[in-house]
Scaffold this active site. Structure first.
Site, mmCIF file in Angstrom:
data_model
loop_
_atom_site.group_PDB
_atom_site.id
_atom_site.type_symbol
_atom_site.label_atom_id
_atom_site.label_comp_id
_atom_site.label_asym_id
_atom_site.label_seq_id
_atom_site.Cartn_x
_atom_site.Cartn_y
_atom_site.Cartn_z
ATOM 1 N N ARG A 78 0.875 -1.177 0.000
ATOM 2 C CA ARG A 78 0.000 0.000 0.000
ATOM 3 C C ARG A 78 0.909 1.223 0.000
ATOM 4 O O ARG A 78 1.711 1.419 0.911
ATOM 5 C CB ARG A 78 -0.907 -0.015 1.231
ATOM 6 C CG ARG A 78 -1.877 1.173 1.324
ATOM 7 C CD ARG A 78 -2.856 0.932 2.479
ATOM 8 N NE ARG A 78 -3.805 2.012 2.641
ATOM 9 C CZ ARG A 78 -3.750 2.925 3.618
ATOM 10 N NH1 ARG A 78 -2.773 2.886 4.521
ATOM 11 N NH2 ARG A 78 -4.664 3.864 3.709
ATOM 12 N N ASN A 155 -7.110 8.221 2.432
ATOM 13 C CA ASN A 155 -6.773 7.651 3.733
ATOM 14 C C ASN A 155 -7.563 8.323 4.850
ATOM 15 O O ASN A 155 -7.615 9.557 4.931
ATOM 16 C CB ASN A 155 -5.274 7.828 4.002
ATOM 17 C CG ASN A 155 -4.853 7.217 5.323
ATOM 18 O OD1 ASN A 155 -4.845 6.003 5.483
ATOM 19 N ND2 ASN A 155 -4.515 8.067 6.293
ATOM 20 N N GLU A 156 -8.205 7.507 5.691
ATOM 21 C CA GLU A 156 -8.889 7.983 6.903
ATOM 22 C C GLU A 156 -9.564 9.336 6.665
ATOM 23 O O GLU A 156 -9.229 10.344 7.308
ATOM 24 C CB GLU A 156 -7.882 8.069 8.054
ATOM 25 C CG GLU A 156 -7.233 6.726 8.362
ATOM 26 C CD GLU A 156 -6.198 6.767 9.471
ATOM 27 O OE1 GLU A 156 -6.001 7.859 10.068
ATOM 28 O OE2 GLU A 156 -5.577 5.729 9.757
ATOM 29 N N HIS A 224 -9.243 0.476 9.801
ATOM 30 C CA HIS A 224 -7.919 0.622 10.401
ATOM 31 C C HIS A 224 -8.038 0.279 11.886
ATOM 32 O O HIS A 224 -8.857 0.864 12.595
ATOM 33 C CB HIS A 224 -7.390 2.046 10.210
ATOM 34 C CG HIS A 224 -7.099 2.374 8.778
ATOM 35 N ND1 HIS A 224 -6.488 3.552 8.379
ATOM 36 C CD2 HIS A 224 -7.317 1.664 7.633
ATOM 37 C CE1 HIS A 224 -6.349 3.554 7.072
ATOM 38 N NE2 HIS A 224 -6.851 2.425 6.589
ATOM 39 N N TYR A 226 -6.491 0.147 15.442
ATOM 40 C CA TYR A 226 -5.498 0.573 16.434
ATOM 41 C C TYR A 226 -6.124 0.452 17.826
ATOM 42 O O TYR A 226 -6.666 -0.598 18.158
ATOM 43 C CB TYR A 226 -5.001 1.988 16.111
ATOM 44 C CG TYR A 226 -4.187 2.048 14.830
ATOM 45 C CD1 TYR A 226 -2.891 1.528 14.781
ATOM 46 C CD2 TYR A 226 -4.712 2.594 13.665
ATOM 47 C CE1 TYR A 226 -2.142 1.568 13.609
ATOM 48 C CE2 TYR A 226 -3.966 2.642 12.492
ATOM 49 C CZ TYR A 226 -2.678 2.129 12.468
ATOM 50 O OH TYR A 226 -1.940 2.161 11.311
ATOM 51 N N GLU A 253 -5.097 -0.996 7.698
ATOM 52 C CA GLU A 253 -3.955 -0.608 8.536
ATOM 53 C C GLU A 253 -4.144 -1.252 9.894
ATOM 54 O O GLU A 253 -5.277 -1.389 10.379
ATOM 55 C CB GLU A 253 -3.872 0.910 8.754
ATOM 56 C CG GLU A 253 -3.207 1.701 7.675
ATOM 57 C CD GLU A 253 -2.997 3.163 8.102
ATOM 58 O OE1 GLU A 253 -2.891 3.432 9.339
ATOM 59 O OE2 GLU A 253 -2.968 4.023 7.215
ATOM 60 N N TRP A 282 0.904 -1.315 9.148
ATOM 61 C CA TRP A 282 1.563 -0.008 9.078
ATOM 62 C C TRP A 282 2.804 -0.089 9.957
ATOM 63 O O TRP A 282 2.698 -0.426 11.128
ATOM 64 C CB TRP A 282 0.634 1.093 9.586
ATOM 65 C CG TRP A 282 1.259 2.447 9.455
ATOM 66 C CD1 TRP A 282 2.111 3.054 10.337
ATOM 67 C CD2 TRP A 282 1.119 3.346 8.344
ATOM 68 N NE1 TRP A 282 2.517 4.278 9.856
ATOM 69 C CE2 TRP A 282 1.922 4.477 8.628
ATOM 70 C CE3 TRP A 282 0.417 3.304 7.153
ATOM 71 C CZ2 TRP A 282 2.027 5.557 7.753
ATOM 72 C CZ3 TRP A 282 0.514 4.380 6.287
ATOM 73 C CH2 TRP A 282 1.305 5.488 6.594
#
Length: 454
Positions: A78, A155-156, A224, A226, A253, A282
């Site tokens: 990516r 992205n985001e 994503h 986290y 991610e 990531w």
């Protein structure tokens, strides 16, 4: 001004779409495409992403990262790009070069605009509309690459501001429709709001409606993971929601730690493997601002894996053990087993072996062009007999030069010779293969090509 759906209307749309999402088109089979909630190659083979993010925009000099990422077993990279709103813009020739590097290293290329990160909270962020403008600018270098390239629109694209997060569904649908209207057949990847983590479940609750807005049914959702995903049960619940609904999703991610909490990377990777979902970690190298621990290698040194790098590549459910290379690249170039030694010395043949002696032809096409550059493709076809190798040569009519290429061994720049590489020299009678290159100068209308075999 963009029209906004009311909350009630958006809810009704999502509910209606969830009823008929399975009836949407299976996807554009011109390249990578979604079918029955899964990503497939043009030949129908399912493709499960196993890869990492590479911050190309901020570290464009580290082109060796592509080969190093491949060497550790990834099948996808990516790539961080910029549309020029927040960082230096990656122009057409640079993006064409990135695609070339992906193909040279037999990696599927997911390209993403990073400038949209945190829109609504981050004042310097780009809108999704601006990201779409950028992809349309790049159309000439992206068309024809549907087998190799996924477009991660932005992205985001929203932070945690409730007012802008509420726009995620209509804005994302509008972005998809603009790209389809502009003629893009690529698989599109759309990130969740809330800095990609969708703790508000905005993407989850509206995914069916957004998917239905794509007339080709060729959109993949990206979560994503986290700090929001510190508990294994949260990981499982979120992913199973999409799988059970028949909606395509990738973990776009994730890390082993983060400033907002400690994600459960073991469950993330195990559940991706169990459910047959793709994941992208990531990131390769170059992190700063207190998250340097997310580097997978030290200072872009592919031989110096960090603990995170060791974990994602070689730990349980890691990339090295679970990644399968895309079939579009053909058979592997390396044998799976070493050759065995003969027990007796070989006998001398009474006659020398007969090598295929058929002829070949070559045809040129311009795939795309932009100011000061173009992308060309040459198709080599065997004649009435099989061939074991080929060489194509030509001289550009207007002083154009080749700056880089793939699927062939190149020599020369204006007067060019391109020979087969290890995996595409042998062609049966009438069979074809193709190689490509990036040229400097104006795209030629045609090329006079000479194709020879030994």
């Amino acid at each position: 001004m963009r029209k906004r759906l009311t909350v009630a209307a958006a809810t009704v749309l999502a509910l209606l779409a969830s009823v008929f999402v399975i009836a949407q088109p299976a996807g554009a089979a011109t390249g990578l495409h979604v079918q029955n909630g899964r990503l497939h190659e043009a030949n129908g083979q399912e493709f499960v992403i196993r890869g990492v993010s590479h911050p190309h925009n901020w570290y464009p000099q580290h082109t060796g990262a592509f080969a190093d990422i491949k060497a550790h077993g990834a099948n996808t990279v990516r790539v961080v790009l910029s549309n020029g709103v927040r960082w230096a813009k990656n122009g057409p020739s640079d993006v064409a070069g990135v695609i070339s590097l992906c193909k040279q290293n037999r990696l599927i290329c997911m390209l993403e605009v990073h400038d949209t990160t945190g829109y609504g909270e981050e004042g310097a962020a780009s809108t999704l509309d601006q990201a779409v403008d950028y992809w349309i600018e790049l159309k000439s270098v992206l068309q024809g690459e549907e087998d190799y390239v996924l477009i991660n629109i932005g992205n985001e694209p929203y932070g945690n501001d409730a007012a802008t997060v509420a726009d995620w569904a209509p804005d994302t649908s509008a972005a998809i429709q603009r790209l389809r209207g502009a003629g893009f057949d690529h698989t599109l990847v759309v990130d969740a709001p809330n800095w990609g983590q969708d703790w508000s479940h905005t993407m989850r609750d509206n995914a069916a409606g957004v998917y239905a807005s794509d007339p080709t049914g060729n959109t993949v959702f990206s979560i994503h993971m986290y700090g929001v995903y510190a508990q294994g049960a949260t990981v499982t619940s979120y992913l199973e929601h999409f799988v059970n609904a028949g909606l395509p999703i990738v973990i776009g991610e994730f890390g082993h730690d983060h400033s907002d909490g400690n994600p459960d990377e073991d469950t993330i990777m195990a559940e991706a493997e169990r459910l047959g979902l793709g994941y992208i970690g990531w990131s390769w190298s170059g992190n700063s601002g207190g998250v340097e621990y997310l580097d997978m290698v030290d200072d872009f040194d592919g031989d110096s894996l960090t603990p995170w790098g060791q974990r994602i590549f070689y730990g349980p459910d890691g990339i090295a053990d679970t990644a399968q290379e895309a079939t579009v690249f053909g058979p592997p170039t390396e044998p799976t087993d070493p050759p065995t030694e003969p027990t007796d010395p070989p006998t001398e043949p009474t006659d020398p072996p007969v090598e295929p002696t058929g002829d070949c032809t070559a045809a040129y096409a311009t795939i795309g062009s932009w100011g000061g550059g173009f992308q060309g493709e040459v198709t080599v076809t065997a004649g009435d007999s099989a061939i074991s190798n080929w060489t194509v040569s030509w001289t550009f009519p207007g002083g154009q030069t080749v700056s880089q290429g793939w699927n062939a061994s190149f020599s020369g720049s204006s007067s060019v010779t391109a020979g087969n590489v290890s995996y595409n020299g042998q062609l049966g009678a009438g069979q074809s293969t193709a190689f490509g290159f990036i040229g400097s100068g104006s795209a030629p209308d045609s090329l006079v090509l000479s194709c020879t075999t030994d």
